[in-house]
Structure formats: structure tokens, C-alpha cells
Design a protein around this motif. Structure first.
Motif, short mmCIF file in Angstrom:
data_model
loop_
_atom_site.label_atom_id
_atom_site.label_comp_id
_atom_site.label_asym_id
_atom_site.label_seq_id
_atom_site.Cartn_x
_atom_site.Cartn_y
_atom_site.Cartn_z
N ASP A 1 0.84 -1.19 0.00
CA ASP A 1 0.00 0.00 0.00
C ASP A 1 0.88 1.25 0.00
O ASP A 1 1.94 1.27 0.63
CB ASP A 1 -0.92 0.01 1.23
CG ASP A 1 -1.99 -1.08 1.16
OD1 ASP A 1 -2.04 -1.80 0.13
OD2 ASP A 1 -2.77 -1.22 2.10
N ARG B 1 -9.11 -2.56 -11.80
CA ARG B 1 -8.50 -2.67 -10.47
C ARG B 1 -9.16 -3.79 -9.69
O ARG B 1 -10.35 -4.06 -9.85
CB ARG B 1 -8.56 -1.35 -9.72
CG ARG B 1 -9.94 -0.89 -9.29
CD ARG B 1 -9.85 0.38 -8.48
NE ARG B 1 -8.93 0.24 -7.36
CZ ARG B 1 -8.41 1.25 -6.69
NH1 ARG B 1 -8.70 2.48 -7.05
NH2 ARG B 1 -7.61 1.06 -5.67
N PHE B 2 -8.33 -4.44 -8.89
CA PHE B 2 -8.85 -5.49 -8.01
C PHE B 2 -8.49 -5.14 -6.58
O PHE B 2 -7.36 -4.72 -6.33
CB PHE B 2 -8.28 -6.86 -8.39
CG PHE B 2 -8.80 -7.32 -9.72
CD1 PHE B 2 -10.13 -7.67 -9.87
CD2 PHE B 2 -7.96 -7.38 -10.82
CE1 PHE B 2 -10.62 -8.08 -11.10
CE2 PHE B 2 -8.45 -7.79 -12.06
CZ PHE B 2 -9.77 -8.14 -12.20
N ARG C 1 -14.83 -3.32 -6.54
CA ARG C 1 -15.84 -3.24 -5.48
C ARG C 1 -17.25 -3.00 -6.01
O ARG C 1 -18.19 -2.89 -5.25
CB ARG C 1 -15.45 -2.14 -4.47
CG ARG C 1 -14.05 -2.35 -3.87
CD ARG C 1 -13.76 -1.39 -2.74
NE ARG C 1 -12.33 -1.36 -2.41
CZ ARG C 1 -11.85 -1.17 -1.19
NH1 ARG C 1 -12.66 -0.99 -0.18
NH2 ARG C 1 -10.55 -1.15 -0.97
N LEU D 1 -13.35 -5.29 4.02
CA LEU D 1 -12.19 -4.39 4.13
C LEU D 1 -12.50 -3.19 5.03
O LEU D 1 -11.63 -2.73 5.77
CB LEU D 1 -11.74 -3.91 2.74
CG LEU D 1 -11.06 -4.97 1.87
CD1 LEU D 1 -10.88 -4.46 0.44
CD2 LEU D 1 -9.72 -5.40 2.45
N PHE E 1 -12.05 -12.90 -3.08
CA PHE E 1 -11.12 -12.07 -3.87
C PHE E 1 -10.82 -12.75 -5.21
O PHE E 1 -10.76 -12.09 -6.25
CB PHE E 1 -9.81 -11.84 -3.11
CG PHE E 1 -9.78 -10.66 -2.17
CD1 PHE E 1 -9.80 -9.36 -2.65
CD2 PHE E 1 -9.69 -10.84 -0.80
CE1 PHE E 1 -9.74 -8.26 -1.77
CE2 PHE E 1 -9.63 -9.76 0.08
CZ PHE E 1 -9.66 -8.47 -0.41
N ARG F 1 -11.86 -11.81 -9.35
CA ARG F 1 -11.04 -11.74 -10.57
C ARG F 1 -11.66 -12.59 -11.67
O ARG F 1 -11.80 -12.16 -12.81
CB ARG F 1 -9.61 -12.21 -10.28
CG ARG F 1 -8.80 -11.18 -9.52
CD ARG F 1 -7.37 -11.63 -9.29
NE ARG F 1 -7.21 -12.50 -8.15
CZ ARG F 1 -7.15 -12.10 -6.88
NH1 ARG F 1 -7.24 -10.82 -6.60
NH2 ARG F 1 -6.99 -12.96 -5.91
N ARG G 1 -3.31 -4.17 -9.02
CA ARG G 1 -3.35 -5.41 -8.22
C ARG G 1 -4.00 -6.57 -8.98
O ARG G 1 -4.92 -6.37 -9.77
CB ARG G 1 -4.15 -5.25 -6.92
CG ARG G 1 -3.60 -4.28 -5.92
CD ARG G 1 -4.38 -4.47 -4.61
NE ARG G 1 -4.16 -3.41 -3.66
CZ ARG G 1 -3.12 -3.35 -2.85
NH1 ARG G 1 -2.20 -4.30 -2.87
NH2 ARG G 1 -2.98 -2.37 -2.00
N GLY H 1 -3.53 -11.05 -3.96
CA GLY H 1 -4.38 -12.04 -3.31
C GLY H 1 -3.56 -13.00 -2.47
O GLY H 1 -3.85 -13.23 -1.29
N PHE I 1 -1.33 -11.11 0.50
CA PHE I 1 -2.08 -10.65 1.68
C PHE I 1 -2.63 -11.82 2.49
O PHE I 1 -2.49 -11.85 3.71
CB PHE I 1 -3.21 -9.67 1.28
CG PHE I 1 -2.72 -8.27 1.08
CD1 PHE I 1 -2.03 -7.92 -0.08
CD2 PHE I 1 -2.91 -7.30 2.05
CE1 PHE I 1 -1.54 -6.63 -0.27
CE2 PHE I 1 -2.43 -6.00 1.87
CZ PHE I 1 -1.75 -5.67 0.71
N TYR J 1 -5.88 -4.45 7.19
CA TYR J 1 -4.53 -4.66 6.61
C TYR J 1 -3.67 -3.39 6.61
O TYR J 1 -2.50 -3.45 6.25
CB TYR J 1 -4.56 -5.18 5.17
CG TYR J 1 -5.36 -6.43 4.93
CD1 TYR J 1 -5.38 -7.46 5.87
CD2 TYR J 1 -6.08 -6.61 3.74
CE1 TYR J 1 -6.11 -8.62 5.63
CE2 TYR J 1 -6.80 -7.76 3.50
CZ TYR J 1 -6.82 -8.76 4.45
OH TYR J 1 -7.54 -9.89 4.21
P1 TMP Z 1 -7.02 -1.35 -2.60
O1 TMP Z 1 -6.65 -0.47 -1.45
O2 TMP Z 1 -6.03 -1.37 -3.71
O3 TMP Z 1 -8.44 -1.14 -3.05
O4 TMP Z 1 -6.95 -2.87 -2.04
C1 TMP Z 1 -7.75 -3.26 -0.99
C2 TMP Z 1 -7.05 -4.16 -0.02
O5 TMP Z 1 -7.33 -5.53 -0.36
C3 TMP Z 1 -5.54 -4.04 0.07
O6 TMP Z 1 -5.19 -3.97 1.45
C4 TMP Z 1 -5.03 -5.33 -0.50
C5 TMP Z 1 -6.16 -6.31 -0.28
N1 TMP Z 1 -6.28 -7.40 -1.25
C6 TMP Z 1 -6.35 -8.71 -0.79
O7 TMP Z 1 -6.24 -8.98 0.40
N2 TMP Z 1 -6.54 -9.71 -1.71
C7 TMP Z 1 -6.66 -9.46 -3.05
O8 TMP Z 1 -6.84 -10.40 -3.84
C8 TMP Z 1 -6.58 -8.09 -3.49
C9 TMP Z 1 -6.71 -7.79 -4.96
C10 TMP Z 1 -6.39 -7.10 -2.56
#
Ligand code: TMP
Length: 212
Positions: A15, A41-42, A45, A57, A72, A76, A97, A102, A105, A151
């Protein structure tokens, strides 16, 4: 297929490394030079699955670790028909991402293995290039306060960074590491030139399958 398919280019990193800014700038630069390019973007949402992820989240709901991981991944897979269609039409897709986030994290959580985490994403369209924006979690924290989402804390981000390093040892994926600790414009120039090379190579190749 004629030599004209678009390239799938993913930006990854912890991040605050600047992924979203750089994805937007790359899409804009490509469009200005007359190429067809779009950003994804993933997590996405906006879908029903994406809304479950968003609520998790934002800590409005709790989900068991395997369950959220699979959501998650499903988020995709639900975009795969669109991804393939666009690439085949010659549109370059710049993705903020992908499966690597995925795995990095979820596997940073206790008791979650990298192998188990990779499995649901095996066979996704394989990126032609994954640019990893390298930034130490300490430097990332210095760039501003973390938000309130799940996270967003330095210790967890350090564990995530270590998992990314592990994933980058896999030579079946075209990883390139970029030092993100410099100006937005310098970073953009480098990302543009590395992407250009990947686009030229991808044009005549079939779309690959990730981790297969
Ligand atoms: P973002 O801040 O880019 O929208 O991402 C959201 C959060 O989700 C970021 O902390 C990373 C996490 N994440 C996962 O845990 N698993 C995944 O597959 C993806 C794409 C993001």
C-alpha cells in the motif's frame, strides 16, 4: 491471431507505493499516443462479490480467512471474459493489483500457506508483465497515515512484502522490480518504457495461463 492483441500489465506493491496513480498515468499516456488502453483494479468493489469484499475491508463484516480469499479470487474470475475480450480486441489492460496481492495478503495471515492461496487463481489470464513497485513499508508509512481499512498497518505490510519477495522468485511470471522511492514523473517514464517493451512482445503471443 494477427499480431495485434493487447497486453495485460499488472502493477503490484505494498500500500502507498503509488500503483493507482501510475496505472492512471500509464493509461492516459497510452491513450494520448493513440493506443487503446483501459484500467482495471482489483478488488473491483462494484460487483456483488466486490461489495462483500468492500464490507470486509471496511470492517463492517467479518469473514473466515479462506472464505474472503476465495471471494477475492472469484472477483477476478468474474472479469475474465471481459479481460480476454478486450485483449483480443487489441486493448491494453493496465491492472491495479491482481492474484499476487491475493496470495501475498492472505498468506501473510497465520496458518495460510502460499500454495493453498495460489490454487484458486491458477489459470487466470497470465500478465505479460508484472511491475512490482518496491517501497519499504517504513517509507510507505512515512508517505502518510494509513487509513482505517483492514490490513493498513506497518507490521502486516512487512509480512505482505516478504510474501511478495517469495512470489517474485517464480520465473514463470515476468516480474520487473522498480524502485518506487522517487518522483511520480520519473517513475512514470520508467513504467512507460518497460510497458512498451512488454506490449511489443505480447502482440504476437497467445494469452498465457497463470501458474499453470
Ligand atoms: P485497494 O486499497 O487497492 O483497493 O486494495 C484493498 C485491499 O485488499 C488491500 O489492502 C489489498 C487487499 N487485497 C487482498 O487482500 N486480496 C486481493 O486479492 C486483493 C486484490 C487485494
Amino acid at each position: 491471431m494477427a499480431c495485434r492483441r493487447g497486453a495485460l500489465i499488472v502493477l503490484e506493491g505494498v500500500d502507498r507505493a503509488g500503483k493507482t496513480t501510475q496505472c492512471k498515468k500509464l493509461v492516459q499516456a497510452l491513450q494520448q499516443s493513440g493506443q487503446r488502453a483501459e484500467m482495471l483494479r482489483f478488488p473491483d468493489r462494484t460487483t456483488e462479490i466486490g461489495q462483500l469484499i468492500n464490507s470486509y475491508l471496511e470492517k463492517k463484516s467479518d469473514l473466515e480467512d479462506h472464505t474472503i480469499h476465495l471471494l477475492f479470487s472469484a472477483n477476478r474470475w468474474e472479469q475474465v471474459p471481459l479481460i480476454k475480450e478486450k485483449l483480443e480486441q487489441g486493448v491494453h489492460l493496465i491492472v491495479d493489483r491482481y492474484a499476487f496481492s491475493g496470495v501475498a495478503f492472505t498468506s501473510a495471515k497465520p496458518g495460510m500457506s502460499v500454495d493453498w492461496c495460489k490454487f484458486p487463481d491458477v489459470g487466470l489470464p497470465k500478465p505479460d508483465l508484472v511491475l512490482f513497485l518496491q517501497l519499504s513499508p517504513t517509507e510507505a508509512a512515512r508517505r502518510g497515515q494509513f487509513g482505517v481499512e483492514r490490513y493498513e498497518n506497518t507490521d502486516f505490510q512487512k509480512a505482505v512484502q516478504a510474501r511478495f519477495q517469495q512470489l517474485m522468485r517464480d520465473r514463470s511470471v515476468n516480474w520487473e522490480v522498480i524502485d518506487a522511492c522517487r518522483s511520480v514523473e520519473d517513475l512514470h517514464k520508467e513504467i512507460k518504457s518497460r510497458s512498451k517493451a512488454a506490449m511489443d512482445t505480447a502482440a504476437c503471443q497467445p494469452i498465457g495461463e497463470l501458474w499453470k
